[in-house]
Design a protein around this motif. Sequence first.
Motif, PDB file in Angstrom:
ATOM      1  N   ILE A  86      -1.946  19.734   1.297  1.00 10.74           N
ATOM      2  CA  ILE A  86      -1.075  18.578   1.448  1.00 10.74           C
ATOM      3  C   ILE A  86      -1.140  17.742   0.167  1.00 10.74           C
ATOM      4  O   ILE A  86      -2.183  17.663  -0.483  1.00 10.74           O
ATOM      5  CB  ILE A  86      -1.470  17.728   2.674  1.00 10.74           C
ATOM      6  CG1 ILE A  86      -0.426  16.643   2.936  1.00 10.74           C
ATOM      7  CG2 ILE A  86      -2.861  17.138   2.519  1.00 10.74           C
ATOM      8  CD1 ILE A  86      -0.606  15.944   4.273  1.00 10.74           C
ATOM      9  N   THR A  87      -0.027  17.113  -0.177  1.00 10.82           N
ATOM     10  CA  THR A  87       0.063  16.339  -1.416  1.00 10.82           C
ATOM     11  C   THR A  87      -0.061  14.854  -1.129  1.00 10.82           C
ATOM     12  O   THR A  87       0.495  14.350  -0.141  1.00 10.82           O
ATOM     13  CB  THR A  87       1.404  16.616  -2.125  1.00 10.82           C
ATOM     14  OG1 THR A  87       1.505  18.013  -2.405  1.00 10.82           O
ATOM     15  CG2 THR A  87       1.493  15.835  -3.440  1.00 10.82           C
ATOM     16  N   GLY A  88      -0.797  14.140  -1.992  1.00 15.26           N
ATOM     17  CA  GLY A  88      -0.958  12.698  -1.845  1.00 15.26           C
ATOM     18  C   GLY A  88       0.052  11.928  -2.666  1.00 15.26           C
ATOM     19  O   GLY A  88       0.864  12.518  -3.385  1.00 15.26           O
ATOM     20  N   ILE A  89      -0.028  10.609  -2.593  1.00 10.46           N
ATOM     21  CA  ILE A  89       0.933   9.764  -3.295  1.00 10.46           C
ATOM     22  C   ILE A  89       0.795   9.875  -4.810  1.00 10.46           C
ATOM     23  O   ILE A  89       1.742   9.630  -5.551  1.00 10.46           O
ATOM     24  CB  ILE A  89       0.783   8.286  -2.848  1.00 10.46           C
ATOM     25  CG1 ILE A  89       1.978   7.472  -3.329  1.00 10.46           C
ATOM     26  CG2 ILE A  89      -0.535   7.703  -3.353  1.00 10.46           C
ATOM     27  CD1 ILE A  89       2.021   6.067  -2.754  1.00 10.46           C
ATOM     28  N   THR A  90      -0.389  10.283  -5.292  1.00  8.11           N
ATOM     29  CA  THR A  90      -0.583  10.452  -6.730  1.00  8.11           C
ATOM     30  C   THR A  90      -0.005  11.761  -7.239  1.00  8.11           C
ATOM     31  O   THR A  90       0.005  12.013  -8.449  1.00  8.11           O
ATOM     32  CB  THR A  90      -2.083  10.427  -7.074  1.00  8.11           C
ATOM     33  OG1 THR A  90      -2.744  11.526  -6.412  1.00  8.11           O
ATOM     34  CG2 THR A  90      -2.719   9.111  -6.653  1.00  8.11           C
ATOM     35  N   GLY A  91       0.471  12.601  -6.319  1.00 12.64           N
ATOM     36  CA  GLY A  91       1.004  13.901  -6.712  1.00 12.64           C
ATOM     37  C   GLY A  91      -0.046  14.994  -6.699  1.00 12.64           C
ATOM     38  O   GLY A  91       0.260  16.165  -6.936  1.00 12.64           O
ATOM     39  N   ARG A  92      -1.270  14.621  -6.394  1.00 13.53           N
ATOM     40  CA  ARG A  92      -2.352  15.603  -6.360  1.00 13.53           C
ATOM     41  C   ARG A  92      -2.317  16.376  -5.043  1.00 13.53           C
ATOM     42  O   ARG A  92      -2.104  15.796  -3.973  1.00 13.53           O
ATOM     43  CB  ARG A  92      -3.700  14.912  -6.508  1.00 13.53           C
ATOM     44  CG  ARG A  92      -4.887  15.855  -6.510  1.00 13.53           C
ATOM     45  CD  ARG A  92      -6.174  15.101  -6.778  1.00 13.53           C
ATOM     46  NE  ARG A  92      -7.316  16.003  -6.773  1.00 13.53           N
ATOM     47  CZ  ARG A  92      -8.574  15.611  -6.987  1.00 13.53           C
ATOM     48  NH1 ARG A  92      -8.826  14.328  -7.217  1.00 13.53           N
ATOM     49  NH2 ARG A  92      -9.559  16.481  -6.969  1.00 13.53           N
ATOM     50  N   GLU A  93      -2.512  17.681  -5.139  1.00 11.03           N
ATOM     51  CA  GLU A  93      -2.542  18.525  -3.943  1.00 11.03           C
ATOM     52  C   GLU A  93      -3.977  18.684  -3.457  1.00 11.03           C
ATOM     53  O   GLU A  93      -4.879  18.970  -4.237  1.00 11.03           O
ATOM     54  CB  GLU A  93      -1.940  19.900  -4.240  1.00 11.03           C
ATOM     55  CG  GLU A  93      -1.840  20.787  -3.006  1.00 11.03           C
ATOM     56  CD  GLU A  93      -1.210  22.137  -3.301  1.00 11.03           C
ATOM     57  OE1 GLU A  93      -0.075  22.357  -2.860  1.00 11.03           O
ATOM     58  OE2 GLU A  93      -1.860  22.948  -3.993  1.00 11.03           O
ATOM     59  N   TYR A  94      -4.174  18.506  -2.165  1.00 12.51           N
ATOM     60  CA  TYR A  94      -5.509  18.610  -1.571  1.00 12.51           C
ATOM     61  C   TYR A  94      -5.562  19.802  -0.620  1.00 12.51           C
ATOM     62  O   TYR A  94      -4.575  20.131   0.039  1.00 12.51           O
ATOM     63  CB  TYR A  94      -5.859  17.340  -0.795  1.00 12.51           C
ATOM     64  CG  TYR A  94      -5.948  16.104  -1.654  1.00 12.51           C
ATOM     65  CD1 TYR A  94      -7.102  15.817  -2.372  1.00 12.51           C
ATOM     66  CD2 TYR A  94      -4.865  15.230  -1.759  1.00 12.51           C
ATOM     67  CE1 TYR A  94      -7.190  14.679  -3.162  1.00 12.51           C
ATOM     68  CE2 TYR A  94      -4.941  14.097  -2.546  1.00 12.51           C
ATOM     69  CZ  TYR A  94      -6.113  13.833  -3.245  1.00 12.51           C
ATOM     70  OH  TYR A  94      -6.187  12.709  -4.038  1.00 12.51           O
ATOM     71  N   VAL A  95      -6.733  20.393  -0.554  1.00 11.36           N
ATOM     72  CA  VAL A  95      -6.994  21.460   0.413  1.00 11.36           C
ATOM     73  C   VAL A  95      -8.004  20.927   1.419  1.00 11.36           C
ATOM     74  O   VAL A  95      -9.140  20.589   1.047  1.00 11.36           O
ATOM     75  CB  VAL A  95      -7.547  22.722  -0.268  1.00 11.36           C
ATOM     76  CG1 VAL A  95      -7.822  23.799   0.789  1.00 11.36           C
ATOM     77  CG2 VAL A  95      -6.578  23.244  -1.323  1.00 11.36           C
ATOM     78  N   ILE A 151      -3.572  10.669   0.580  1.00  9.86           N
ATOM     79  CA  ILE A 151      -2.676  11.417   1.463  1.00  9.86           C
ATOM     80  C   ILE A 151      -1.827  10.467   2.314  1.00  9.86           C
ATOM     81  O   ILE A 151      -0.596  10.596   2.398  1.00  9.86           O
ATOM     82  CB  ILE A 151      -3.479  12.364   2.379  1.00  9.86           C
ATOM     83  CG1 ILE A 151      -4.100  13.500   1.548  1.00  9.86           C
ATOM     84  CG2 ILE A 151      -2.595  12.930   3.497  1.00  9.86           C
ATOM     85  CD1 ILE A 151      -5.090  14.353   2.316  1.00  9.86           C
ATOM     86  N   LYS A 152      -2.490   9.488   2.938  1.00 12.08           N
ATOM     87  CA  LYS A 152      -1.778   8.564   3.821  1.00 12.08           C
ATOM     88  C   LYS A 152      -0.868   7.613   3.046  1.00 12.08           C
ATOM     89  O   LYS A 152       0.052   7.022   3.609  1.00 12.08           O
ATOM     90  CB  LYS A 152      -2.795   7.748   4.640  1.00 12.08           C
ATOM     91  CG  LYS A 152      -3.672   8.565   5.583  1.00 12.08           C
ATOM     92  CD  LYS A 152      -2.863   9.238   6.659  1.00 12.08           C
ATOM     93  CE  LYS A 152      -3.735  10.018   7.639  1.00 12.08           C
ATOM     94  NZ  LYS A 152      -4.515   9.167   8.552  1.00 12.08           N
ATOM     95  N   GLY A 153      -1.116   7.468   1.746  1.00 14.34           N
ATOM     96  CA  GLY A 153      -0.296   6.567   0.937  1.00 14.34           C
ATOM     97  C   GLY A 153       1.092   7.092   0.642  1.00 14.34           C
ATOM     98  O   GLY A 153       1.979   6.337   0.247  1.00 14.34           O
ATOM     99  N   GLU A 192       3.469  10.428   9.347  1.00 19.87           N
ATOM    100  CA  GLU A 192       3.197  10.933  10.698  1.00 19.87           C
ATOM    101  C   GLU A 192       2.058  11.951  10.732  1.00 19.87           C
ATOM    102  O   GLU A 192       1.745  12.491  11.800  1.00 19.87           O
ATOM    103  CB  GLU A 192       4.468  11.574  11.267  1.00 19.87           C
ATOM    104  CG  GLU A 192       5.656  10.632  11.362  1.00 19.87           C
ATOM    105  CD  GLU A 192       5.366   9.440  12.265  1.00 19.87           C
ATOM    106  OE1 GLU A 192       4.725   9.647  13.319  1.00 19.87           O
ATOM    107  OE2 GLU A 192       5.763   8.322  11.902  1.00 19.87           O
ATOM    108  N   VAL A 193       1.445  12.197   9.601  1.00 21.38           N
ATOM    109  CA  VAL A 193       0.366  13.188   9.540  1.00 21.38           C
ATOM    110  C   VAL A 193      -0.872  12.662  10.256  1.00 21.38           C
ATOM    111  O   VAL A 193      -1.336  11.543   9.993  1.00 21.38           O
ATOM    112  CB  VAL A 193       0.014  13.538   8.078  1.00 21.38           C
ATOM    113  CG1 VAL A 193      -1.247  14.406   8.026  1.00 21.38           C
ATOM    114  CG2 VAL A 193       1.176  14.258   7.416  1.00 21.38           C
ATOM    115  N   SER A 252      -8.607   7.230   9.409  1.00 22.45           N
ATOM    116  CA  SER A 252      -8.520   8.497  10.138  1.00 22.45           C
ATOM    117  C   SER A 252      -9.305   8.429  11.441  1.00 22.45           C
ATOM    118  O   SER A 252     -10.206   7.594  11.598  1.00 22.45           O
ATOM    119  CB  SER A 252      -9.072   9.632   9.269  1.00 22.45           C
ATOM    120  OG  SER A 252      -9.095  10.860   9.974  1.00 22.45           O
ATOM    121  N   LYS A 253      -8.966   9.313  12.344  1.00 20.14           N
ATOM    122  CA  LYS A 253      -9.815   9.506  13.511  1.00 20.14           C
ATOM    123  C   LYS A 253     -11.112  10.167  13.038  1.00 20.14           C
ATOM    124  O   LYS A 253     -11.092  11.010  12.141  1.00 20.14           O
ATOM    125  CB  LYS A 253      -9.130  10.405  14.539  1.00 20.14           C
ATOM    126  CG  LYS A 253      -7.888   9.792  15.180  1.00 20.14           C
ATOM    127  CD  LYS A 253      -7.266  10.757  16.187  1.00 20.14           C
ATOM    128  CE  LYS A 253      -6.018  10.145  16.812  1.00 20.14           C
ATOM    129  NZ  LYS A 253      -5.376  11.093  17.763  1.00 20.14           N
TER     130      LYS A 253
END
Length: 249
Positions: A156-165, A195-197, A203-204, A230-231
């Motif tokens: 998934i990609t965050g607001i900075t454009g970085r992709e996270y695994v 990610i949430k930014g 809705e994630v 997060s939960k």
Amino acid sequence: MFCDQLTSRIGLQCHSLDDNGSVFMIETPFRFQDGDHIPVYVEVRGNQYRFFDDGATFMHFAGLGINLSGGNQIRFLKNAAETHGACFTDQGEIEIWTESENSGKAFAAYVATLLELVRWEGERKATSHDTGVFVEEVAQYLMAWKRTEIKRDPKITGITGREYVLDFDIDGTLVLAISAHHQSSSSALHKLIDIKGLPANGEVQTLVVIDDRKDPDAAKAEGLLLSSVSKVIGMGQLRVNAGTPNALM
């Protein structure tokens, strides 16, 4: 001649590496975690000796897949060297200069630097193993709780454009499994904020599973911090939810 003198001072064998007799390799019994010998070279310039690794330590860690491009990792190498009177150069070498009469002390300081890095490598290896085992435990408990299969390594990609695994995707909820160490939770927090930014991720749903078995108080404190984004669920509660509270202890 030089090797004879060096052997008499430090008690180890050495071999000349050039025709000029100015660069030598010293044999030591010390090894990295994977069995590689720690690199010990010495360059002679008049009355000056330079003990160095020719960048081999940097390459050793890079070869293990350890990312040394960040400032924190480089800072660790520099600090380890400077603590023992050596330095980590801009060329990626660990080195220490000394007068010939102080070669024994300089050699000991150089080796102490390398052994500090060997110790760090061992701790990192143990931590990586423990983390891998924990992640697999979380996977089993999640499947037992939700009664469904999980997808591994969702991206998934965050607001900075970085992709996270992340670790898992279960029924659309992205899951991170972390230890109770502050460094681990801090990394998770920064990842989740990024990610949430991103509006597209509004809705994630995310879930952080924190290992609270060894230090429940630390896990509770770190969990409270993470609960703002997060939960969060402790490993103990996850086991209860899975119906196997005493399994995999």
